[in-house]
Each structure stands twice: as C-alpha cells, then as structure tokens.
Scaffold this active site. Sequence first.
Site, PDB file in Angstrom:
ATOM      1  N   ASN A   1      24.879 -29.482  11.554  1.00  8.92           N
ATOM      2  CA  ASN A   1      25.042 -29.826  10.138  1.00  8.92           C
ATOM      3  C   ASN A   1      25.271 -31.331  10.070  1.00  8.92           C
ATOM      4  O   ASN A   1      26.355 -31.808  10.405  1.00  8.92           O
ATOM      5  CB  ASN A   1      26.245 -29.056   9.561  1.00  8.92           C
ATOM      6  CG  ASN A   1      26.568 -29.492   8.141  1.00  8.92           C
ATOM      7  OD1 ASN A   1      25.789 -30.229   7.513  1.00  8.92           O
ATOM      8  ND2 ASN A   1      27.698 -29.051   7.620  1.00  8.92           N
ATOM      9  N   TRP A   2      24.251 -32.050   9.634  1.00  5.74           N
ATOM     10  CA  TRP A   2      24.334 -33.517   9.667  1.00  5.74           C
ATOM     11  C   TRP A   2      25.152 -34.075   8.505  1.00  5.74           C
ATOM     12  O   TRP A   2      25.414 -35.263   8.450  1.00  5.74           O
ATOM     13  CB  TRP A   2      22.929 -34.132   9.656  1.00  5.74           C
ATOM     14  CG  TRP A   2      22.103 -33.814  10.867  1.00  5.74           C
ATOM     15  CD1 TRP A   2      22.444 -33.010  11.919  1.00  5.74           C
ATOM     16  CD2 TRP A   2      20.784 -34.297  11.157  1.00  5.74           C
ATOM     17  NE1 TRP A   2      21.432 -32.965  12.837  1.00  5.74           N
ATOM     18  CE2 TRP A   2      20.392 -33.745  12.403  1.00  5.74           C
ATOM     19  CE3 TRP A   2      19.884 -35.138  10.499  1.00  5.74           C
ATOM     20  CZ2 TRP A   2      19.151 -34.012  12.977  1.00  5.74           C
ATOM     21  CZ3 TRP A   2      18.649 -35.405  11.064  1.00  5.74           C
ATOM     22  CH2 TRP A   2      18.289 -34.841  12.286  1.00  5.74           C
ATOM     23  N   LYS A   3      25.505 -33.208   7.569  1.00  7.31           N
ATOM     24  CA  LYS A   3      26.283 -33.627   6.383  1.00  7.31           C
ATOM     25  C   LYS A   3      25.589 -34.834   5.725  1.00  7.31           C
ATOM     26  O   LYS A   3      24.367 -34.915   5.767  1.00  7.31           O
ATOM     27  CB  LYS A   3      27.728 -33.898   6.779  1.00  7.31           C
ATOM     28  CG  LYS A   3      28.338 -32.703   7.530  1.00  7.31           C
ATOM     29  CD  LYS A   3      29.820 -32.757   7.675  1.00  7.31           C
ATOM     30  CE  LYS A   3      30.317 -31.515   8.410  1.00  7.31           C
ATOM     31  NZ  LYS A   3      31.767 -31.466   8.534  1.00  7.31           N
TER      32      LYS A   3
ATOM     33  N   HIS B   1      30.050 -24.335   2.204  1.00  4.00           N
ATOM     34  CA  HIS B   1      30.801 -25.140   3.178  1.00  4.00           C
ATOM     35  C   HIS B   1      32.129 -25.568   2.545  1.00  4.00           C
ATOM     36  O   HIS B   1      32.200 -25.816   1.343  1.00  4.00           O
ATOM     37  CB  HIS B   1      29.971 -26.363   3.575  1.00  4.00           C
ATOM     38  CG  HIS B   1      30.541 -27.081   4.759  1.00  4.00           C
ATOM     39  ND1 HIS B   1      31.612 -27.938   4.650  1.00  4.00           N
ATOM     40  CD2 HIS B   1      30.214 -27.035   6.076  1.00  4.00           C
ATOM     41  CE1 HIS B   1      31.914 -28.392   5.866  1.00  4.00           C
ATOM     42  NE2 HIS B   1      31.076 -27.866   6.738  1.00  4.00           N
TER      43      HIS B   1
ATOM     44  N   GLU C   1      33.632 -28.265   2.529  1.00  2.00           N
ATOM     45  CA  GLU C   1      33.583 -29.544   1.811  1.00  2.00           C
ATOM     46  C   GLU C   1      33.050 -29.339   0.399  1.00  2.00           C
ATOM     47  O   GLU C   1      33.482 -29.998  -0.546  1.00  2.00           O
ATOM     48  CB  GLU C   1      32.726 -30.548   2.605  1.00  2.00           C
ATOM     49  CG  GLU C   1      33.475 -31.035   3.846  1.00  2.00           C
ATOM     50  CD  GLU C   1      32.597 -31.392   5.028  1.00  2.00           C
ATOM     51  OE1 GLU C   1      31.379 -31.567   4.862  1.00  2.00           O
ATOM     52  OE2 GLU C   1      33.155 -31.475   6.153  1.00  2.00           O
TER      53      GLU C   1
ATOM     54  N   GLU D   1      34.662 -21.428   9.803  1.00  2.00           N
ATOM     55  CA  GLU D   1      35.062 -22.818  10.014  1.00  2.00           C
ATOM     56  C   GLU D   1      36.470 -23.027   9.469  1.00  2.00           C
ATOM     57  O   GLU D   1      36.640 -23.235   8.258  1.00  2.00           O
ATOM     58  CB  GLU D   1      34.103 -23.764   9.279  1.00  2.00           C
ATOM     59  CG  GLU D   1      32.666 -23.671   9.737  1.00  2.00           C
ATOM     60  CD  GLU D   1      31.909 -24.969   9.494  1.00  2.00           C
ATOM     61  OE1 GLU D   1      31.389 -25.521  10.467  1.00  2.00           O
ATOM     62  OE2 GLU D   1      31.874 -25.443   8.352  1.00  2.00           O
TER      63      GLU D   1
ATOM     64  N   GLY E   1      36.145 -31.865  11.603  1.00  2.00           N
ATOM     65  CA  GLY E   1      36.178 -33.322  11.679  1.00  2.00           C
ATOM     66  C   GLY E   1      37.520 -33.881  12.112  1.00  2.00           C
ATOM     67  O   GLY E   1      37.769 -35.077  12.004  1.00  2.00           O
TER      68      GLY E   1
ATOM     69  N   SER F   1      34.985 -29.029  15.042  1.00  2.00           N
ATOM     70  CA  SER F   1      35.210 -29.838  16.252  1.00  2.00           C
ATOM     71  C   SER F   1      34.684 -29.175  17.520  1.00  2.00           C
ATOM     72  O   SER F   1      35.291 -29.288  18.581  1.00  2.00           O
ATOM     73  CB  SER F   1      36.693 -30.198  16.401  1.00  2.00           C
ATOM     74  OG  SER F   1      37.118 -30.955  15.288  1.00  2.00           O
TER      75      SER F   1
ATOM     76  N   GLY G   1      30.073 -33.392  13.611  1.00  2.00           N
ATOM     77  CA  GLY G   1      30.034 -34.693  14.290  1.00  2.00           C
ATOM     78  C   GLY G   1      29.194 -34.727  15.560  1.00  2.00           C
ATOM     79  O   GLY G   1      28.376 -35.638  15.749  1.00  2.00           O
TER      80      GLY G   1
HETATM   81  P1  13P Z   1      32.798 -31.041  12.942  1.00  2.00           P
HETATM   82  O1  13P Z   1      32.029 -30.458  14.076  1.00  2.00           O
HETATM   83  O2  13P Z   1      32.538 -32.506  12.711  1.00  2.00           O
HETATM   84  O3  13P Z   1      34.257 -30.698  13.024  1.00  2.00           O
HETATM   85  O4  13P Z   1      32.250 -30.332  11.599  1.00  2.00           O
HETATM   86  C1  13P Z   1      32.158 -28.968  11.557  1.00  2.00           C
HETATM   87  C2  13P Z   1      31.443 -28.592  10.318  1.00  2.00           C
HETATM   88  O5  13P Z   1      31.935 -28.765   9.229  1.00  2.00           O
HETATM   89  C3  13P Z   1      30.080 -28.053  10.461  1.00  2.00           C
HETATM   90  O6  13P Z   1      29.641 -27.526   9.253  1.00  2.00           O
END
Ligand code: 13P
Length: 261
Positions: free
Chosen positions: A10-12, A99, A101, A168, A174, A213, A235
């Site tokens: 997931n590149w966000k 998600h 976020e 998650e 993150g 993470s 990440g």
């Molecule tokens: P990280 O791997 O950066 O913690 O993010 C996880 C995530 O939100 C994947 O959707």
Amino acid sequence: MERKYLIVGNWKMNKTPSQSEDLVKKIIDLKTRHGISAHVTIAICPPFTSLDRCAEWLKNTDIAIGAQNLYFEKEGAFTGEISASMLKDLRLTYVIIGHSERRAIFHETDEQIHQKVKIAQASQLIPILCVGETLDERESNRTLTVIETQISHVLEGLTNTNLVIAYEPVWAIGTGKTATPEMAQKVHQFIRELLQKQFGKGSQIIPILYGGSMKPDNAADLLTQPDIDGGLIGGASLVAESFMDIVATKGLSPLDSRKES
Ligand code: 13P
C-alpha cells in the site's frame, strides 16, 4: 485451486507517476531475479494517478494491482471521487477499503465502507477490507469487540466471498511497533471464526492479511502463524528491495497444507 499467500504493497500518498514507474520496474526486475515462491501472490496499490502507468508495466506479469479507495456511487456529480467502473476499466484486481487512515482522517463510517465493499464486489473488484483497533481500545481490552463490530457492520447481508480482510492494529501502522505474532494470530483466528459464521465453508478462501510495521525482519514470524495469510505493507513497500524481501520470506509452506496440519 491453491490458496496462496498474498503480499500487498500500500503505497499510500507516495510516489509521483514517474517515481511509481521506477518502483514498479524494480519490483518486476527483482521478482525475475529472485525467483519468488510459487505460493505467493504479489499486489501493489499505488496512488490513483499512477495506476494506469503501473498497470501497463504489469500487464504481462503475474503481479496484481489495486487501488487504495473508491466511491460507492456508480457515477455522477461527486467532484473528486473515483468509481468502481473507472478502476475496473484499468484492469485492476483489488481495492483497499476502510483503511484506518480513511476512517480516522476522512471520517469514513462502517456504513460507507459497507457500501464501498458492495459496489467493489458488484464490479468484480476484490475488496481488501481493513479492520483494526486503536491503542486505547486495545489497552481497555476491547480489541475483539471492536473487530467484531467493524466486520459485522461492514459485511452485513453480504454473501460474496470474493474478499480479503486486512487486520491492521492502528497503533502498529507506521509506528515501528508490530503486534507480536501471538497477538496477531489471536485476532486473525477470531476473524476466521467470524467469517466462518457468516459465510460457512466458503469463508476458507478469504485471505486474512496482517498490516502494521511489517518488515523483512519480522515477516517470517508473522507469516508462519496458522491464520495469517499474507501482509498489507506500507512503509516497507516503498523500497523495492524491502518489499521483495518480504515477498521472498523463507519457510512459507503452502497455505492449504498448513491448514490441514
Ligand atoms: P506500515 O507498514 O507503514 O506500518 O503501514 C501499514 C499499513 O497501513 C498498510 O496499509
């Protein structure tokens, strides 16, 4: 058909279209050089603006591509939104929905997420439905209740098992803090039971991914848990080498044999 591990990047909101092209080319190149296990499916979810270019690079590979969101209406006056049919036309396979976020920053509700899952499935996109508890919820022992509420509200009345669940924990996203394999396994097993109650035997094909993470050095411990079927990587998916190191995790036996043992 063999059930495979699913590792999704997931590149966000990272990578311009040209940066995305560089990253996708490196991923393709590393995959060819590493000879990745046949038990793993790889998918990437770049930002909307990079989807078309990345899909073009991936079209003759077995790496899948997905989006990070969609809107639940079919079309119309919804300035700035993206519909399921627009994504389908790009030959995407997956779409991340709900998600944390999006829930926290954009105030998405379980009801909206439910609508999004429905339209995605109706458009032959596979939703990757994200669920997870906050730190406060975990510390007050409400993890399983929160997960059950999210899943039961979002999946209410749905019968289509063309679905992926991503657990998650919000506090692990993150932050560098990962759920221990035992913590993650406990929630995954609980999710598996919820899916079994709703979908019966058909639920066995629904992959349950862990996200938060996940890195090359903790991937093996997480992925070898009995109910963890893959990862949703933030990440570490932005660097081709670390993403592909997770994909290349050693010691993953075929999921089906694992379930029988
Ligand atoms: P990280 O791997 O950066 O913690 O993010 C996880 C995530 O939100 C994947 O959707």
